[in-house]
Design an enzyme around this catalytic site. Sequence first.
Site, short mmCIF file in Angstrom:
data_model
loop_
_atom_site.label_atom_id
_atom_site.label_comp_id
_atom_site.label_asym_id
_atom_site.label_seq_id
_atom_site.Cartn_x
_atom_site.Cartn_y
_atom_site.Cartn_z
CE LYS A 82 12.81 87.83 86.88
NZ LYS A 82 14.27 87.97 86.97
CB THR A 83 10.80 89.69 80.11
OG1 THR A 83 10.67 90.36 81.36
CG2 THR A 83 9.84 90.30 79.11
CG ASP A 127 8.79 92.58 85.01
OD1 ASP A 127 9.21 91.68 85.76
OD2 ASP A 127 9.55 93.41 84.45
CB THR A 176 13.75 90.64 91.63
OG1 THR A 176 13.02 91.73 92.19
CG2 THR A 176 13.91 90.86 90.13
NE ARG A 235 17.57 93.40 81.67
CZ ARG A 235 16.60 93.32 82.57
NH1 ARG A 235 16.74 93.93 83.74
NH2 ARG A 235 15.49 92.64 82.31
#
Length: 357
Positions: A82-83, A127, A176, A235
Amino acid sequence: MFTNELLAPIGAFCTLADMSAEPFNTAAVDKAFENRLRPRAFADFPGQDQIKHNLQIYIAAARKRGEPLDHILFSGPPGLGKTTLAGIIACEMGVEMRSTSGPALERPADLAGLLTSMKEGEVLFVDEIHRLPSAVEEYLYSAMEDWAIDVVMESGLYARSIRLTVPRFTLIGATTREGLLTAPFRARFGIVERLDYYPPEALVAILKRSADILRVRLTDDGAGELACRARGTPRIVNRFLARARDVAEVQGNGEITLAVAQECLRMLGVDTRGLTEMDRRLLEVLGQHGGGPVGLKTVAVSVGETEDTLENVYEPYLIREGYLLKTPQGRKLSAKGYEAIGQKPPTQIGSLFANIQ
């Protein structure tokens, strides 16, 4: 030994807001490592094909009209990009990205200072946007729609409101837990996209790209082994790569082979199913309670972890893969969950879950 290239302040993407110097710490190194591997263009971003296609269309249309991109909400489990997508959008739009988080914006004044300092068309990335305080969220309503915020000066009889205009900007929120956003807030996002877990082939492509950046030799079977146990999350697979590189340099010839990948995953406590030690402990607790249902608080106390961490980090994968069920009465262990911890399910439960699956 850490190189200057790794430890130097790394902008998340094309440009970032000014960052104050902080003492050296492991978290900063991990963040720098992660940023170093972030793609800066859609062409370098494997997976999420439909979302990438949609965003490219929206960006092209906005640039053609000479307008800022509409506000965007990205949702999905942590670690899916997302980032990274927010940074790519800023690069594609040719603008700067200011980055913050929901918990960091404690007061409306924090938001007002941030918005009034932005330039036309810039991206504001927030975020954990579901953790915005309600007062700050309400300030965002008018900023997102009317490009203005109302600031209350003084208090009591002398209170007065001043309307400040803010440059037209694009808010990109990442969450999330989309369900925690209020309906009025969610409705103000013109673009809503949910990221899903990645298939192994997309993770292999990510691994090969990251290996090229790190100048690490990686075999196809080594990449496949790491990808299959990474829970569909970029990640995690990049973290595996970093640790496998360590094993290859110390115990091998610098090449990440199948044997090196397997040894690395054994050291990390990741089994052939991709389950971590905490995953297995969680499933074992349910097994000790007859398969459930067991309340989340009881599970959290038993494994020594917070409820939020279990619900947001561990449970989504276990539920998705069918190891446990989340019910109003609590968590239940499935037949597959019993198998994962080396136990046989009760006959009645086993037949029940077999029918469900």
